[in-house]
Scaffold this motif. Structure first.
Motif, PDB file in Angstrom:
ATOM      1  N   GLY A  78       0.958  -0.976  -0.161  1.00 22.43           N
ATOM      2  CA  GLY A  78       0.366  -0.300  -0.019  1.00 22.43           C
ATOM      3  C   GLY A  78       1.219   1.060  -0.222  1.00 22.43           C
ATOM      4  O   GLY A  78       0.723   2.391  -0.603  1.00 22.43           O
ATOM      5  N   THR A  79       1.466   1.110   0.297  1.00 22.61           N
ATOM      6  CA  THR A  79       3.292   2.154   0.951  1.00 22.61           C
ATOM      7  C   THR A  79       3.323   2.836  -0.236  1.00 22.61           C
ATOM      8  O   THR A  79       3.838   4.006  -1.401  1.00 22.61           O
ATOM      9  N   ARG A  80       3.792   1.769  -1.219  1.00 26.75           N
ATOM     10  CA  ARG A  80       4.102   1.858  -3.162  1.00 26.75           C
ATOM     11  C   ARG A  80       3.490   2.536  -3.732  1.00 26.75           C
ATOM     12  O   ARG A  80       3.133   3.250  -4.760  1.00 26.75           O
ATOM     13  N   MET A  81       2.221   1.567  -3.719  1.00 25.43           N
ATOM     14  CA  MET A  81       0.686   2.431  -4.495  1.00 25.43           C
ATOM     15  C   MET A  81       0.640   3.830  -3.971  1.00 25.43           C
ATOM     16  O   MET A  81       0.307   4.477  -4.591  1.00 25.43           O
ATOM     17  N   GLY A  82       0.368   4.041  -2.500  1.00 23.81           N
ATOM     18  CA  GLY A  82      -0.198   5.746  -2.171  1.00 23.81           C
ATOM     19  C   GLY A  82       1.176   6.084  -2.764  1.00 23.81           C
ATOM     20  O   GLY A  82       1.416   7.621  -2.012  1.00 23.81           O
ATOM     21  N   SER A  83       2.625   6.230  -3.254  1.00 22.44           N
ATOM     22  CA  SER A  83       3.964   6.407  -3.153  1.00 22.44           C
ATOM     23  C   SER A  83       4.170   7.384  -1.629  1.00 22.44           C
ATOM     24  O   SER A  83       4.693   8.862  -1.885  1.00 22.44           O
ATOM     25  N   GLY A  84       4.190   6.085  -0.630  1.00 24.76           N
ATOM     26  CA  GLY A  84       4.580   7.180   0.524  1.00 24.76           C
ATOM     27  C   GLY A  84       3.773   6.226   1.731  1.00 24.76           C
ATOM     28  O   GLY A  84       2.719   5.573   1.510  1.00 24.76           O
ATOM     29  N   CYS A  85       3.731   6.675   3.133  1.00 17.33           N
ATOM     30  CA  CYS A  85       3.629   5.860   4.411  1.00 17.33           C
ATOM     31  C   CYS A  85       3.097   6.901   4.820  1.00 17.33           C
ATOM     32  O   CYS A  85       3.168   8.479   4.829  1.00 17.33           O
ATOM     33  N   THR A  86       1.965   6.876   6.339  1.00 20.42           N
ATOM     34  CA  THR A  86       1.304   7.604   6.639  1.00 20.42           C
ATOM     35  C   THR A  86       2.089   8.286   7.423  1.00 20.42           C
ATOM     36  O   THR A  86       1.746   9.926   8.030  1.00 20.42           O
ATOM     37  N   SER A  87       3.654   8.445   7.729  1.00 23.87           N
ATOM     38  CA  SER A  87       4.598   9.313   8.226  1.00 23.87           C
ATOM     39  C   SER A  87       4.783  10.221   7.213  1.00 23.87           C
ATOM     40  O   SER A  87       5.691  11.200   7.622  1.00 23.87           O
ATOM     41  N   GLY A  88       4.946   9.732   6.144  1.00 18.83           N
ATOM     42  CA  GLY A  88       5.791  10.511   4.863  1.00 18.83           C
ATOM     43  C   GLY A  88       4.554  12.041   4.796  1.00 18.83           C
ATOM     44  O   GLY A  88       4.874  12.574   4.415  1.00 18.83           O
ATOM     45  N   HIS A  89       3.600  10.876   4.521  1.00 14.18           N
ATOM     46  CA  HIS A  89       1.834  11.869   3.890  1.00 14.18           C
ATOM     47  C   HIS A  89       1.898  12.750   5.199  1.00 14.18           C
ATOM     48  O   HIS A  89       1.390  13.929   5.754  1.00 14.18           O
ATOM     49  N   GLY A  90       1.976  12.327   6.498  1.00 19.06           N
ATOM     50  CA  GLY A  90       0.537  12.639   7.519  1.00 19.06           C
ATOM     51  C   GLY A  90       1.739  13.272   8.864  1.00 19.06           C
ATOM     52  O   GLY A  90       1.700  14.356   8.742  1.00 19.06           O
ATOM     53  N   VAL A  91       3.324  13.271   7.953  1.00 23.24           N
ATOM     54  CA  VAL A  91       3.645  13.837   9.535  1.00 23.24           C
ATOM     55  C   VAL A  91       4.574  15.400   8.599  1.00 23.24           C
ATOM     56  O   VAL A  91       4.109  16.538   9.000  1.00 23.24           O
ATOM     57  N   VAL A  92       4.913  14.759   7.861  1.00 22.13           N
ATOM     58  CA  VAL A  92       5.907  15.975   6.634  1.00 22.13           C
ATOM     59  C   VAL A  92       5.075  16.375   5.515  1.00 22.13           C
ATOM     60  O   VAL A  92       4.872  17.857   5.474  1.00 22.13           O
ATOM     61  N   GLY A  93       4.282  15.498   5.024  1.00 26.27           N
ATOM     62  CA  GLY A  93       3.991  16.392   3.664  1.00 26.27           C
ATOM     63  C   GLY A  93       2.423  17.602   4.352  1.00 26.27           C
ATOM     64  O   GLY A  93       2.209  18.240   3.665  1.00 26.27           O
ATOM     65  N   LEU A  94       1.727  16.814   5.530  1.00 27.93           N
ATOM     66  CA  LEU A  94       0.521  18.053   5.507  1.00 27.93           C
ATOM     67  C   LEU A  94       1.647  19.265   5.938  1.00 27.93           C
ATOM     68  O   LEU A  94       1.062  20.132   6.090  1.00 27.93           O
ATOM     69  N   ALA A  95       2.614  19.049   6.385  1.00 26.94           N
ATOM     70  CA  ALA A  95       3.309  20.531   6.962  1.00 26.94           C
ATOM     71  C   ALA A  95       4.090  20.524   6.125  1.00 26.94           C
ATOM     72  O   ALA A  95       3.594  22.597   6.636  1.00 26.94           O
ATOM     73  N   ARG A  96       3.475  20.435   4.946  1.00 27.89           N
ATOM     74  CA  ARG A  96       4.418  20.701   3.825  1.00 27.89           C
ATOM     75  C   ARG A  96       2.906  21.199   3.080  1.00 27.89           C
ATOM     76  O   ARG A  96       3.488  21.957   1.956  1.00 27.89           O
TER      77      ARG A  96
END
Length: 136
Positions: A90-108
């Motif tokens: 799922g992380t490969r399908m979604g191009s990332g995991c909760t830590s990448g998207h949820g912590v850093v991606g949302l902050a950016r």
């Protein structure tokens, strides 16, 4: 020490380590990406150091509280392994995991991360609703 205080300190440490990795190395602290780059041999020293730091987290907990964190896994090992593989897929399908998207991606303020996090949360809520209705 309050249960909430430990959670607050843990969250602050996650945010600090994510910010430091982004500011100092220009890399996003998405665990699936870090593991993927490590497996490919790309920038292995930095990726390995980050993962070693994650693995030492329980030692930091022991130092702060004087006891090891309690971890309870109720499912049999084969179920845990299959679940882990599905999460990896799922992380490969979604191009990332909760830590990448949820912590850093949302902050950016990343729109892609916002969509991913909404999908993560929705899927989790749906899975729990279905499992509870089945009595699991």
């Amino acid at each position: 020490m309050s249960e909430y205080l430990l959670s607050l300190v843990g969250g602050a440490l996650i945010g600090l380590s994510s910010a430091m990795l982004l500011i100092l190395n220009g890399r996003i602290a998405g665990i699936s990406g870090i593991v993927g780059r490590l497996a490919q041999g790309v920038n292995w020293q930095s990726n390995a150091a980050f993962l070693v730091g994650l693995a030492l987290g329980p030692v930091g907990y022991l130092t702060a509280t004087g006891k090891w964190p309690e971890i309870f896994i109720r499912e049999p090992l084969p179920v845990v392994i299959v679940a882990g593989l599905l999460v990896g897929f799922g992380t490969r399908m979604g191009s990332g995991c909760t830590s990448g998207h949820g912590v850093v991606g949302l902050a950016r303020l990343s729109p892609r991360s916002l969509v991913a996090v909404v999908c993560f949360v929705t899927a989790g809520m749906l899975a729990i609703t279905i499992l509870r209705s089945l009595g699991v």
